[in-house]
Design a protein around this motif. Structure first.
Motif, PDB file in Angstrom:
ATOM      1  N   LEU A  38       0.655  -1.364  -0.333  1.00 30.92           N
ATOM      2  CA  LEU A  38       0.216  -0.009  -0.632  1.00 30.92           C
ATOM      3  C   LEU A  38       0.893   0.860  -0.032  1.00 30.92           C
ATOM      4  CD1 LEU A  38      -2.599  -1.093   2.432  1.00 30.92           C
ATOM      5  CD2 LEU A  38      -3.241  -0.324   0.290  1.00 30.92           C
ATOM      6  N   GLU A  39       1.941   1.275   0.519  1.00 32.51           N
ATOM      7  CA  GLU A  39       3.045   2.286   0.404  1.00 32.51           C
ATOM      8  C   GLU A  39       3.901   2.631  -0.289  1.00 32.51           C
ATOM      9  OE1 GLU A  39       4.911   1.090   4.406  1.00 32.51           O
ATOM     10  OE2 GLU A  39       3.198   2.705   5.532  1.00 32.51           O
ATOM     11  N   GLY A  40       3.675   1.655  -1.845  1.00 34.09           N
ATOM     12  CA  GLY A  40       4.235   1.519  -2.476  1.00 34.09           C
ATOM     13  C   GLY A  40       5.453   1.140  -3.232  1.00 34.09           C
ATOM     14  N   VAL A  41       6.067  -0.054  -1.985  1.00 33.00           N
ATOM     15  CA  VAL A  41       7.106  -0.999  -1.992  1.00 33.00           C
ATOM     16  C   VAL A  41       6.684  -2.471  -1.374  1.00 33.00           C
ATOM     17  CG1 VAL A  41       9.527  -1.195  -0.483  1.00 33.00           C
ATOM     18  CG2 VAL A  41       8.361   1.159  -0.695  1.00 33.00           C
ATOM     19  N   PRO A  42       6.197  -2.614  -2.783  1.00 32.83           N
ATOM     20  CA  PRO A  42       6.004  -3.950  -2.814  1.00 32.83           C
ATOM     21  C   PRO A  42       6.396  -5.076  -1.913  1.00 32.83           C
ATOM     22  CG  PRO A  42       5.661  -2.960  -5.355  1.00 32.83           C
ATOM     23  CD  PRO A  42       6.578  -2.703  -4.705  1.00 32.83           C
ATOM     24  N   LYS A  43       6.329  -6.300  -1.529  1.00 36.77           N
ATOM     25  CA  LYS A  43       7.151  -6.913  -0.359  1.00 36.77           C
ATOM     26  C   LYS A  43       6.531  -8.156  -0.717  1.00 36.77           C
ATOM     27  CE  LYS A  43       8.416  -7.395   4.325  1.00 36.77           C
ATOM     28  NZ  LYS A  43       8.258  -6.521   5.695  1.00 36.77           N
ATOM     29  N   ALA A  44       6.972  -9.571  -1.274  1.00 41.38           N
ATOM     30  CA  ALA A  44       6.402 -10.230  -1.216  1.00 41.38           C
ATOM     31  C   ALA A  44       5.916 -11.874   0.161  1.00 41.38           C
ATOM     32  CB  ALA A  44       7.038 -11.576  -2.077  1.00 41.38           C
ATOM     33  N   SER A  45       4.530 -12.105   0.184  1.00 41.79           N
ATOM     34  CA  SER A  45       4.023 -13.157   1.942  1.00 41.79           C
ATOM     35  C   SER A  45       4.945 -14.281   1.034  1.00 41.79           C
ATOM     36  CB  SER A  45       3.236 -12.013   1.737  1.00 41.79           C
ATOM     37  OG  SER A  45       2.489 -12.894   0.589  1.00 41.79           O
ATOM     38  N   ALA A  46       4.700 -14.937   1.868  1.00 41.69           N
ATOM     39  CA  ALA A  46       4.127 -16.667   1.936  1.00 41.69           C
ATOM     40  C   ALA A  46       3.170 -16.700   0.418  1.00 41.69           C
ATOM     41  CB  ALA A  46       3.795 -17.594   3.283  1.00 41.69           C
ATOM     42  N   THR A  47       1.890 -16.607   0.302  1.00 37.58           N
ATOM     43  CA  THR A  47       1.304 -16.523  -0.399  1.00 37.58           C
ATOM     44  C   THR A  47       0.924 -15.551  -1.418  1.00 37.58           C
ATOM     45  OG1 THR A  47      -0.691 -14.570   0.924  1.00 37.58           O
ATOM     46  CG2 THR A  47       0.024 -17.299   1.088  1.00 37.58           C
ATOM     47  N   CYS A  48       2.144 -14.422  -1.770  1.00 39.74           N
ATOM     48  CA  CYS A  48       1.735 -13.594  -3.075  1.00 39.74           C
ATOM     49  C   CYS A  48       3.278 -13.299  -3.480  1.00 39.74           C
ATOM     50  CB  CYS A  48       1.409 -12.332  -2.338  1.00 39.74           C
ATOM     51  SG  CYS A  48       0.960 -12.020  -4.030  1.00 39.74           S
ATOM     52  N   LYS A  49       3.397 -13.891  -4.316  1.00 35.45           N
ATOM     53  CA  LYS A  49       4.846 -13.508  -5.494  1.00 35.45           C
ATOM     54  C   LYS A  49       4.785 -12.199  -5.854  1.00 35.45           C
ATOM     55  CE  LYS A  49       4.860 -18.008  -7.542  1.00 35.45           C
ATOM     56  NZ  LYS A  49       4.097 -18.429  -9.237  1.00 35.45           N
ATOM     57  N   LEU A  50       6.275 -11.786  -5.544  1.00 33.50           N
ATOM     58  CA  LEU A  50       6.837 -10.019  -5.865  1.00 33.50           C
ATOM     59  C   LEU A  50       6.111 -10.267  -7.578  1.00 33.50           C
ATOM     60  CD1 LEU A  50       7.719  -7.411  -4.443  1.00 33.50           C
ATOM     61  CD2 LEU A  50       9.842  -8.486  -5.893  1.00 33.50           C
ATOM     62  N   GLU A  51       6.038 -10.400  -8.072  1.00 33.19           N
ATOM     63  CA  GLU A  51       5.855 -10.531  -9.590  1.00 33.19           C
ATOM     64  C   GLU A  51       3.731 -10.333  -9.684  1.00 33.19           C
ATOM     65  OE1 GLU A  51       6.738 -15.116  -9.423  1.00 33.19           O
ATOM     66  OE2 GLU A  51       8.323 -12.900  -8.884  1.00 33.19           O
ATOM     67  N   ASP A  52       3.392 -10.737  -9.294  1.00 28.83           N
ATOM     68  CA  ASP A  52       2.360 -10.964  -8.856  1.00 28.83           C
ATOM     69  C   ASP A  52       1.097  -9.400  -8.052  1.00 28.83           C
ATOM     70  OD1 ASP A  52       1.622 -13.478 -10.008  1.00 28.83           O
ATOM     71  OD2 ASP A  52       1.697 -14.438  -8.562  1.00 28.83           O
ATOM     72  N   ILE A  53       2.163  -8.756  -7.795  1.00 31.86           N
ATOM     73  CA  ILE A  53       2.216  -7.821  -6.968  1.00 31.86           C
ATOM     74  C   ILE A  53       1.813  -5.602  -7.963  1.00 31.86           C
ATOM     75  CG2 ILE A  53       2.308  -6.156  -4.676  1.00 31.86           C
ATOM     76  CD1 ILE A  53       4.221  -8.552  -3.399  1.00 31.86           C
ATOM     77  N   THR A  54       1.041  -5.684  -7.869  1.00 24.28           N
ATOM     78  CA  THR A  54       0.926  -3.786  -8.125  1.00 24.28           C
ATOM     79  C   THR A  54       1.095  -3.203  -7.441  1.00 24.28           C
ATOM     80  OG1 THR A  54      -1.174  -4.809  -9.984  1.00 24.28           O
ATOM     81  CG2 THR A  54      -0.753  -2.627  -9.773  1.00 24.28           C
ATOM     82  N   ALA A  55       2.004  -2.147  -7.226  1.00 28.01           N
ATOM     83  CA  ALA A  55       1.806  -1.695  -5.764  1.00 28.01           C
ATOM     84  C   ALA A  55       1.095  -0.383  -6.125  1.00 28.01           C
ATOM     85  CB  ALA A  55       3.341  -0.732  -6.828  1.00 28.01           C
ATOM     86  N   GLY A  56       1.120  -0.243  -4.321  1.00 29.45           N
ATOM     87  CA  GLY A  56       0.048   0.889  -4.028  1.00 29.45           C
ATOM     88  C   GLY A  56      -1.274   0.350  -3.920  1.00 29.45           C
ATOM     89  N   GLU A  57      -1.614  -0.817  -4.126  1.00 31.10           N
ATOM     90  CA  GLU A  57      -3.171  -1.588  -4.366  1.00 31.10           C
ATOM     91  C   GLU A  57      -2.812  -2.879  -4.190  1.00 31.10           C
ATOM     92  OE1 GLU A  57      -5.331  -1.641  -8.640  1.00 31.10           O
ATOM     93  OE2 GLU A  57      -5.083  -0.069  -7.538  1.00 31.10           O
ATOM     94  N   LEU A  58      -4.011  -3.543  -3.113  1.00 29.86           N
ATOM     95  CA  LEU A  58      -4.373  -4.199  -2.820  1.00 29.86           C
ATOM     96  C   LEU A  58      -5.559  -4.906  -3.970  1.00 29.86           C
ATOM     97  CD1 LEU A  58      -4.158  -4.090   1.329  1.00 29.86           C
ATOM     98  CD2 LEU A  58      -2.436  -4.980  -0.702  1.00 29.86           C
ATOM     99  N   PRO A  59      -5.574  -6.485  -3.805  1.00 33.54           N
ATOM    100  CA  PRO A  59      -6.977  -7.129  -4.826  1.00 33.54           C
ATOM    101  C   PRO A  59      -8.875  -6.776  -3.632  1.00 33.54           C
ATOM    102  CG  PRO A  59      -5.792  -8.538  -4.753  1.00 33.54           C
ATOM    103  CD  PRO A  59      -5.231  -7.765  -3.286  1.00 33.54           C
ATOM    104  N   PRO A  60      -9.455  -6.247  -4.552  1.00 29.52           N
ATOM    105  CA  PRO A  60     -10.675  -5.775  -3.772  1.00 29.52           C
ATOM    106  C   PRO A  60     -11.005  -7.170  -3.086  1.00 29.52           C
ATOM    107  CG  PRO A  60     -10.943  -6.026  -5.914  1.00 29.52           C
ATOM    108  CD  PRO A  60      -9.588  -6.801  -6.148  1.00 29.52           C
ATOM    109  N   VAL A  61     -12.185  -6.055  -2.036  1.00 32.07           N
ATOM    110  CA  VAL A  61     -12.746  -7.767  -1.471  1.00 32.07           C
ATOM    111  C   VAL A  61     -13.852  -7.573  -1.404  1.00 32.07           C
ATOM    112  CG1 VAL A  61     -13.169  -7.725   1.241  1.00 32.07           C
ATOM    113  CG2 VAL A  61     -10.541  -6.681   0.717  1.00 32.07           C
TER     114      VAL A  61
END
Length: 120
Positions: A38-61
């Protein structure tokens, strides 16, 4: 995105209008990664790879919307980590896919306690 929300447009809802009646079980490393995103610095997690992340945005709920006596009530049963990340980040508006729902449908999730959410 679920089968029920495929093709639904994304809307912004105030976070304080969305009720989350089931207490979450949280992975704080995942929340930290989402806040970073959300702060514009994408960081991977155990369930989400870095290449699947859009900086500053999370998937809708996915949010269920019940209309009752002229008022709309919003309920979320998923997206717990996203909500925690939004709250920690101070985000006021949440990206949602709204799914129309009836009180009787909501009873499937909440049982007899459903009436407690409608001021009765």
């Amino acid at each position: 995105m679920s089968m029920q929300t495929t093709g639904r447009k994304i809307e912004l809802l105030p976070i304080d209008q969305i009720m989350r009646p089931i207490p979450p079980v949280l992975d704080y490393c995942k929340i930290d990664a989402m806040v970073s995103t959300l702060e514009g610095v994408p960081k991977a997690s155990a369930t989400c790879k870095l290449e699947d992340i859009t900086a500053g945005e999370l998937p809708p709920v996915d949010v269920l919307c019940v209309s009752d006596k002229g008022k709309k009530y919003y309920f979320a049963f998923g997206g717990c980590h996203r909500f925690q990340a939004y709250e920690r980040n101070g985000t006021q508006q949440v990206r949602c896919r709204i799914v129309p729902c009836t009180r009787s449908m909501l009873r499937i999730y909440l049982g007899a306690s459903v009436d407690n959410f409608f001021g009765e």
